[in-house]
Design an enzyme around this catalytic site. Structure first.
Site, PDB file in Angstrom:
ATOM      1  N   THR A  42      35.864  44.979   4.554  1.00 34.03           N
ATOM      2  CA  THR A  42      34.752  45.061   3.611  1.00 34.03           C
ATOM      3  C   THR A  42      34.425  46.541   3.403  1.00 34.03           C
ATOM      4  O   THR A  42      34.564  47.345   4.328  1.00 34.03           O
ATOM      5  CB  THR A  42      33.511  44.302   4.121  1.00 34.03           C
ATOM      6  OG1 THR A  42      33.091  44.886   5.342  1.00 34.03           O
ATOM      7  CG2 THR A  42      33.813  42.826   4.311  1.00 34.03           C
ATOM      8  N   LEU A  48      32.987  52.376  10.082  1.00 34.60           N
ATOM      9  CA  LEU A  48      33.938  52.622  11.161  1.00 34.60           C
ATOM     10  C   LEU A  48      34.609  53.990  11.010  1.00 34.60           C
ATOM     11  O   LEU A  48      34.842  54.680  12.002  1.00 34.60           O
ATOM     12  CB  LEU A  48      34.983  51.514  11.213  1.00 34.60           C
ATOM     13  CG  LEU A  48      34.474  50.165  11.715  1.00 34.60           C
ATOM     14  CD1 LEU A  48      35.534  49.098  11.529  1.00 34.60           C
ATOM     15  CD2 LEU A  48      34.043  50.233  13.161  1.00 34.60           C
ATOM     16  N   VAL A  66      31.691  48.415   3.079  1.00 34.08           N
ATOM     17  CA  VAL A  66      30.664  49.047   3.911  1.00 34.08           C
ATOM     18  C   VAL A  66      31.148  49.165   5.350  1.00 34.08           C
ATOM     19  O   VAL A  66      31.029  50.218   5.973  1.00 34.08           O
ATOM     20  CB  VAL A  66      29.327  48.280   3.819  1.00 34.08           C
ATOM     21  CG1 VAL A  66      28.319  48.811   4.831  1.00 34.08           C
ATOM     22  CG2 VAL A  66      28.760  48.373   2.411  1.00 34.08           C
ATOM     23  N   CYS A  67      31.719  48.097   5.892  1.00 34.21           N
ATOM     24  CA  CYS A  67      32.200  48.128   7.278  1.00 34.21           C
ATOM     25  C   CYS A  67      33.270  49.197   7.454  1.00 34.21           C
ATOM     26  O   CYS A  67      33.285  49.930   8.449  1.00 34.21           O
ATOM     27  CB  CYS A  67      32.754  46.770   7.684  1.00 34.21           C
ATOM     28  SG  CYS A  67      31.537  45.449   7.672  1.00 34.21           S
ATOM     29  N   THR A  68      34.163  49.303   6.508  1.00 37.31           N
ATOM     30  CA  THR A  68      35.247  50.280   6.587  1.00 37.31           C
ATOM     31  C   THR A  68      34.705  51.703   6.627  1.00 37.31           C
ATOM     32  O   THR A  68      35.136  52.517   7.450  1.00 37.31           O
ATOM     33  CB  THR A  68      36.219  50.091   5.402  1.00 37.31           C
ATOM     34  OG1 THR A  68      36.752  48.764   5.477  1.00 37.31           O
ATOM     35  CG2 THR A  68      37.336  51.105   5.426  1.00 37.31           C
TER      36      THR A  68
END
Length: 151
Positions: free
Chosen positions: A41, A48, A43-45
C-alpha cells in the site's frame, strides 16, 4: 489485553529474517513494533522506507524496530525489494508475517469498522514500545486509514 507496564507477550513469529521469539530477538534493547494493514500500500511503503532512513538513529538509542503485516513472508520479501527502491540497498529490520491475524487478535489490533475486500476486519495501525525488561511502555492504536509521520 496488554496494559502499560505489563510484560509484553513473548510471541513466536515468522519474519523476513526467519523465525523469532520476540523476547529473545529483543535481547537487552528497547523495541518498537508497528503494524500495517497490508503490503504494497502506498502509505505503508513510504512509512517503511522512512524507517530505513531513521534506522541509524534508533540503533544509537539501543532500539530495535520490527514491523507487522498480515501478508506472508514471501510477499514481505518482494515488498522489501520495492521499498529499497525508495531508500537504498538494505532493509535493516524484520517484518512479521501474521497471515492468520493471530498476533493482531492477541494484541487487540483489529479494527471492526475497517474491512478488507472479503469483509474481514483490517489490522489497525499500532505502535508498541517495549523496554529492555520486556514491559510495554507505550501503546498507540488508530485506524488503518490513518497514516503516520515518522519525523
Amino acid at each position: 489485553m496488554v496494559m502499560l507496564g505489563d510484560v509484553f507477550p513473548n510471541f513466536s513469529a515468522k519474519t523476513t529474517i526467519g523465525d523469532i521469539k520476540f523476547h529473545e530477538w529483543l535481547g537487552d534493547s528497547w523495541g518498537i513494533l508497528f503494524s500495517h494493514p497490508a503490503d504494497f500500500t502506498p502509505v505503508c511503503t513510504t512509512e517503511l522506507a522512512k524507517l530505513i532512513n531513521l534506522h541509524p538513529e534508533f540503533t544509537k538509542r539501543n532500539t530495535k524496530i520490527i514491523a507487522l503485516s498480515c501478508d506472508p513472508v514471501a510477499k514481505h520479501l518482494k515488498w522489501c525489494n520495492d521499498i529499497k527502491g525508495y531508500s537504498g540497498d538494505t532493509f535493516p529490520y524484520p517484518i512479521i508475517a501474521d497471515e492468520d491475524k493471530e498476533l493482531a487478535v492477541e494484541l487487540q489490533m483489529l479494527d471492526a469498522d475497517e474491512k478488507d475486500s472479503n469483509g474481514l476486519p483490517l489490522t489497525a495501525r499500532a505502535v508498541f514500545i517495549v523496554d529492555p525488561n520486556k514491559k510495554m511502555r507505550l501503546s498507540i492504536l488508530y485506524p488503518a486509514t490513518t497514516g503516520r509521520n515518522f519525523e
